[in-house]
Design a protein around this motif. Structure first.
Motif: not given
Length: 365
Positions: A16-17, A19-20, A27, A122-123, A126
């Motif tokens: 999750y981290k 992907s953001r 990343r 990822r953009n 979720p």
């Protein structure tokens, strides 16, 4: 059971981290941290976790370890195992004689391709949710069907090139998947199928396929007899709900229905060029539950290459809802997948991955 849930949650948190974050180096560092927990648990497991470990996984690695050169690997393994899988065995065996290390590396390779595929989108959705769906749907299977699970993960990444309509990279990646399991050759059909479905854009055709698949599946499974058994009219058919063969497939069929139903109920909102193959994947997922009965023992495994993209369905739906409904649908959707995982792998012991045991882990603790 708890150890699976812990590693799924830990891995998904790191992903999750990842992907953001826009910084590429950070990343992929987080992706590495996301891979480590699931690879570690796969590596330190006892050799009774996953039937294929004792069928070929352990013996193949130990035999390869004793070979000085790749060309000296026993001819039996050369014929039986695909070259990519054997080569990975050989490379790892040059550093260690522990098959546990190899199992961990194999899982790491598999998850690398899964996460690489997810990060492409990822953009748009979720993707951490897609990873959770993957874990509750396929992780336990991969502890058993090791070669094919790796091939499926590579095909999942190949599908991102089909989505981008890049033929050559798609062909190269699928060919690579075939070096882990020869059945991956059916995935070559994904690209022309993807193009065909994008051109037709017919949800009526999709509905027809769904209805035909459901009717065929229910007829094969003698649904009338099952209904009679549940009503207590004929005890001879009660095994359809209890056996790991007939009843197992009927229940699995019913469990797979919610997501396709949700997707098609909102077809006007979700049905578009970019998601037409996802809709097809959900159809195949439902029909695949009866594939062994309809076609043969290996049919379900072959269809997995077309089904695996269904992991994008829930996050895609959530991405097109408002925040309130995202939480509701996301929560209910994950409850469905957790229930599916529990019923299949914990309650029924599918693929022999529960209860999880590890002598190595106990020594560490």
């Amino acid at each position: 059971m708890l150890i699976y849930i812990i590693i799924f949650a830990l891995s998904t948190l790191f992903f999750y981290k990842a992907s953001r974050i826009s910084d590429t180096k950070q990343r992929w560092l987080l992706v590495l941290l996301a891979i480590l927990p699931v690879a570690l648990i796969a590596g330190v497991r006892d050799d009774c976790i996953g039937t294929d470990v004792l069928v070929y996984g352990k013996d193949c690695f130990l035999d390869v370890y004793q070979s000085r050169w790749y060309s000296e690997i026993d001819l039996v393994w050369m014929i039986r195992m695909e070259p990519g899988y054997l080569l990975l065995n050989y490379v790892v065996s040059r550093f260690t004689g522990s098959y546990n290390v190899f199992f961990g590396v194999l899982m790491a390779v598999q998850m690398f391709f899964v996460m690489k595929a997810l990060l492409v989108f990822r953009n748009r959705m979720p993707v951490w949710l897609a990873l959770l769906v993957y874990y509750f749907s396929y992780y336990n299977i991969s502890l058993n069907q090791m070669r094919q699970s790796a091939a499926c993960a590579i095909v999942l990444f190949a599908c991102t090139y089909a989505y981008k309509r890049k033929l050559l990279p798609f062909l190269i990646v699928v060919a690579f998947a075939c070096t882990f399991h020869i059945s991956a050759f059916v995935a070559f059909a994904i690209y022309p199928l993807f193009i065909f479905l994008r051109r037709t854009q017919s949800y009526k055709m999709m509905w027809s396929m769904v209805i035909m698949g459901i009717v065929m599946a229910l007829l094969v499974q003698k649904s009338v007899d099952v209904v009679l058994a549940t009503m207590g009219l004929n005890a001879d058919y009660a095994h359809y709900f209890k056996d790991s063969t007939h009843g197992f497939f009927i229940t699995k069929f019913l469990i797979t229905l919610p997501m396709p139903i949700i997707f098609f109920c909102y077809r006007k909102r979700f049905f578009r060029k970019e998601t037409i193959y996802l809709a097809f994947s959900l159809i195949v997922m439902v029909v695949a539950t009866q594939a062994r009965e309809l076609i043969g023992n290996d049919a379900e495994r072959i269809m997995n290459y077309f089904v695996i993209t269904q992991i994008f369905a829930l996050p895609f739906v959530c991405a097109h809802l408002n925040k309130t409904w995202q939480k509701v649908v996301g929560t209910l959707g994950m409850c469905f997948y957790v229930a599916y995982w529990y019923y299949m792998f914990i309650y029924n012991g599918y693929h022999d991955t529960f209860p999880y045991t590890s002598i190595i882990l106990k020594q560490w603790l």
